[in-house]
Design a protein around this motif. Sequence first.
Motif, PDB file in Angstrom:
ATOM      1  N   ILE A  49      21.923 -54.827  -2.212  1.00  6.35           N
ATOM      2  CA  ILE A  49      23.236 -54.101  -2.813  1.00  6.35           C
ATOM      3  C   ILE A  49      23.704 -52.425  -2.194  1.00  6.35           C
ATOM      4  CG2 ILE A  49      24.375 -52.862  -5.593  1.00  6.35           C
ATOM      5  CD1 ILE A  49      22.108 -55.282  -6.742  1.00  6.35           C
ATOM      6  N   LEU A  52      24.642 -54.534   0.707  1.00  4.67           N
ATOM      7  CA  LEU A  52      25.737 -55.247   0.839  1.00  4.67           C
ATOM      8  C   LEU A  52      27.204 -54.148   0.882  1.00  4.67           C
ATOM      9  CD1 LEU A  52      24.226 -58.057  -1.475  1.00  4.67           C
ATOM     10  CD2 LEU A  52      25.335 -58.268   0.565  1.00  4.67           C
ATOM     11  N   ASP A  53      26.804 -53.096  -0.642  1.00  4.16           N
ATOM     12  CA  ASP A  53      27.625 -52.557  -0.673  1.00  4.16           C
ATOM     13  C   ASP A  53      27.909 -51.112   0.967  1.00  4.16           C
ATOM     14  OD1 ASP A  53      28.355 -52.535  -3.517  1.00  4.16           O
ATOM     15  OD2 ASP A  53      27.054 -50.800  -3.648  1.00  4.16           O
ATOM     16  N   ALA A  56      30.629 -54.445   2.321  1.00  2.00           N
ATOM     17  CA  ALA A  56      31.632 -54.544   1.835  1.00  2.00           C
ATOM     18  C   ALA A  56      32.466 -54.088   3.001  1.00  2.00           C
ATOM     19  CB  ALA A  56      31.635 -54.480   0.529  1.00  2.00           C
ATOM     20  N   ARG A  63      32.182 -56.651  -2.913  1.00  2.00           N
ATOM     21  CA  ARG A  63      30.808 -57.390  -2.536  1.00  2.00           C
ATOM     22  C   ARG A  63      31.004 -58.343  -2.914  1.00  2.00           C
ATOM     23  NH1 ARG A  63      26.646 -55.211  -7.101  1.00  2.00           N
ATOM     24  NH2 ARG A  63      27.951 -53.273  -5.910  1.00  2.00           N
TER      25      ARG A  63
END
Length: 127
Positions: A49, A52-53, A56, A63
């Motif tokens: 995560i 991904l952050d 993004a 996200r």
Amino acid sequence: DRRLHEQGFFQMANAHGVEVHVRSVFLQGAAFFSPDALPKKLGALAPSIRILDQIASSLQVARPVLFWAWARHLGASRLLTGCERVDQLHEQLGWFEEATPLLKAIETITHELPALGPELLDPSRWS
């Protein structure tokens, strides 16, 4: 979850006229947790995560757009998602549209993530 994609499952299903529906685009909602707020049994998702952050942020998207881009990239016949309110549906439709420009790059993006085992990818094992 890259397992079926890497095995060529979606292309083979399509070649044989088999319709595939993908559900849980957001991993039963786990995709919406901040890395520090994940339930203990899902704590191993935190590094993914965080990555991904970062991705993004660099792409200037939320996200969930990355999750929609991956789901769309798979080539499934249908994508299923849940929502509780109309405003959530509109938000998801916006993310779905924002994912379009990422479709060509999403496979490269996903290879920046660590591989996850079935204990994290299969919600039936979360209990």
